[in-house]
Design a protein around this motif. Sequence first.
Motif, mmCIF file in Angstrom:
data_model
loop_
_atom_site.group_PDB
_atom_site.id
_atom_site.type_symbol
_atom_site.label_atom_id
_atom_site.label_comp_id
_atom_site.label_asym_id
_atom_site.label_seq_id
_atom_site.Cartn_x
_atom_site.Cartn_y
_atom_site.Cartn_z
ATOM 1 N N ALA A 1 0.835 -1.205 0.000
ATOM 2 C CA ALA A 1 0.000 0.000 0.000
ATOM 3 C C ALA A 1 0.866 1.250 0.000
ATOM 4 C CB ALA A 1 -0.932 -0.010 1.207
ATOM 5 N N LEU A 2 1.916 1.261 0.810
ATOM 6 C CA LEU A 2 2.796 2.425 0.853
ATOM 7 C C LEU A 2 3.577 2.570 -0.447
ATOM 8 C CD1 LEU A 2 3.855 4.810 2.471
ATOM 9 C CD2 LEU A 2 5.602 3.290 3.450
ATOM 10 N N SER A 3 3.804 1.459 -1.150
ATOM 11 C CA SER A 3 4.535 1.553 -2.415
ATOM 12 C C SER A 3 3.767 2.374 -3.443
ATOM 13 C CB SER A 3 4.857 0.156 -2.969
ATOM 14 O OG SER A 3 3.714 -0.469 -3.535
ATOM 15 N N SER A 4 2.431 2.424 -3.334
ATOM 16 C CA SER A 4 1.655 3.295 -4.222
ATOM 17 C C SER A 4 1.996 4.756 -3.963
ATOM 18 C CB SER A 4 0.155 3.070 -4.018
ATOM 19 O OG SER A 4 -0.263 1.851 -4.572
ATOM 20 N N VAL A 5 2.052 5.137 -2.693
ATOM 21 C CA VAL A 5 2.415 6.503 -2.326
ATOM 22 C C VAL A 5 3.836 6.811 -2.801
ATOM 23 C CG1 VAL A 5 2.690 8.126 -0.407
ATOM 24 C CG2 VAL A 5 0.906 6.367 -0.307
ATOM 25 N N THR A 6 4.730 5.862 -2.572
ATOM 26 C CA THR A 6 6.128 6.039 -2.948
ATOM 27 C C THR A 6 6.272 6.186 -4.449
ATOM 28 O OG1 THR A 6 6.717 4.639 -1.060
ATOM 29 C CG2 THR A 6 8.441 5.074 -2.684
ATOM 30 N N LYS A 7 5.564 5.356 -5.201
ATOM 31 C CA LYS A 7 5.655 5.387 -6.657
ATOM 32 C C LYS A 7 5.167 6.719 -7.208
ATOM 33 C CE LYS A 7 4.403 4.255 -11.081
ATOM 34 N NZ LYS A 7 3.541 4.986 -12.022
ATOM 35 N N VAL A 8 4.048 7.223 -6.702
ATOM 36 C CA VAL A 8 3.534 8.505 -7.172
ATOM 37 C C VAL A 8 4.519 9.615 -6.861
ATOM 38 C CG1 VAL A 8 1.739 10.248 -6.831
ATOM 39 C CG2 VAL A 8 1.106 7.841 -7.063
ATOM 40 N N HIS A 9 4.976 9.662 -5.623
ATOM 41 C CA HIS A 9 5.891 10.744 -5.232
ATOM 42 C C HIS A 9 7.174 10.700 -6.047
ATOM 43 C CE1 HIS A 9 7.959 13.664 -2.697
ATOM 44 N NE2 HIS A 9 8.988 12.840 -2.741
ATOM 45 N N CYS A 10 7.792 9.532 -6.119
ATOM 46 C CA CYS A 10 9.105 9.433 -6.766
ATOM 47 C C CYS A 10 9.025 9.630 -8.276
ATOM 48 C CB CYS A 10 9.750 8.090 -6.442
ATOM 49 S SG CYS A 10 10.221 7.912 -4.714
ATOM 50 N N SER A 11 7.992 9.102 -8.912
ATOM 51 C CA SER A 11 7.904 9.256 -10.365
ATOM 52 C C SER A 11 7.755 10.726 -10.738
ATOM 53 C CB SER A 11 6.750 8.435 -10.929
ATOM 54 O OG SER A 11 5.497 8.880 -10.449
#
Length: 421
Positions: A333-343
């Motif tokens: 679930a946190l990887s979704s947040v991470t992916k949006v922020h980092c991309s």
Amino acid sequence: MSGVPFAGGIGPGASFPDEVQELRARTRNFIRSTVIPAEPRPGQALNLAVRRELSEAAKAAGVYAPHVSKDFGGQGLAVEHWSPVFQEAGYSPIGPAVLNCMAPDEGNMHMLHLIGTAEQQRRYLAPLAAGEISSCFAMSEPHPGAGSDPDALLTTAIRDGKGWVINGRKRFTSGATFASFAIVMARTAESGTAPAGATMFLVPMATPGVSLGAPIHTMDKYLPGGHPHVDFDDVKVPAAAVLGEPGMGFKHAQVRLGPARLTHCMRWLGLARRALDIALDRTNSREIFGTHISQLGIAQDMIAQSVIDIETSDAIITQCAALLGVDPRSGSALSSVTKVHCSEAVYRIIDRAVQLCGGDGVSDGLPLAQYLNEVRPFRISDGSTETHKWAIARRASAARRHAVEAGEPFQGTVNADRWQR
């Protein structure tokens, strides 16, 4: 335990065990001394023969396949320790491919390690980890098939005696041109104890009925294998081709997707660090209006914003990787947040670097313009930014609703009298 700083003095802020720091330092040296001098011209793909030669050098240097267990010839890093090494690999756009920690192979190896049978690991994981073969992940389909919405999956697999017959069309199948096998997601019916749903199959590309379709010409160019269509016409596979359990494909895929999103962030953050280093070197050496560009306030704002983007991205990657190690569901679930922020952040960093380098930034004299092309698809691949935001918002709303139902005070009541007292 002090970390090895990236050029520009910026490096991951978390402490890692000595063996991780040592591998990071070796990887850093290998990328700079061996890989960067062999990079193709911006916009050109990495030559396969050059890749094999560099990969052999990586094995000799003890930096090959950092995420793979030592039983399969890798360095044996745990997920929570991948980031500093993957970032060093990503400092060159071809570094992850040379070190065999690039998508889609990296995610496929991780999934095979966790849910593959011993025979599947022997047949597919061992040669994949050794770099003897490559793979692809066949999920996305032409409209109206599966894209950001996996429930739209149209490819089917029907039981045929003890085996299965697969029919369907896939597209954006990264690396398929040179892949030896594909992990194919197909819809399957309820059968016995297996629920209706999706099932993953290990399918050699040489299987009758598997064919490459039309190529898709995309912005990213560095890595070979492309993103072509792949057709599956009455493809017969044995029962042993099922990866995991029938009907559980979407659940099993989370084993791959959470870490795969995160490793993209790690690799591209390494490239963003390279872009900032290029911009810093240029602004420290070029003068305009009687001073170095790095001393001008507007340039300093752009540099500072990029440092902030790097540090916040590094922090959330580290937090997410640690969570994946202890709670894969929450980590996913946190990887979704991470992916949006980092991309989004990585693109901003490279775009600012282009701007700081002026005309040379948009030429092929510097690699920055191609870096933009390489990272731009990441805002779409592995779930578009908008799809992830939708999922993030739904989880937040549901979590708050459940908290209130469990006794948390409701905060949304309008009480004008309270403020008048």
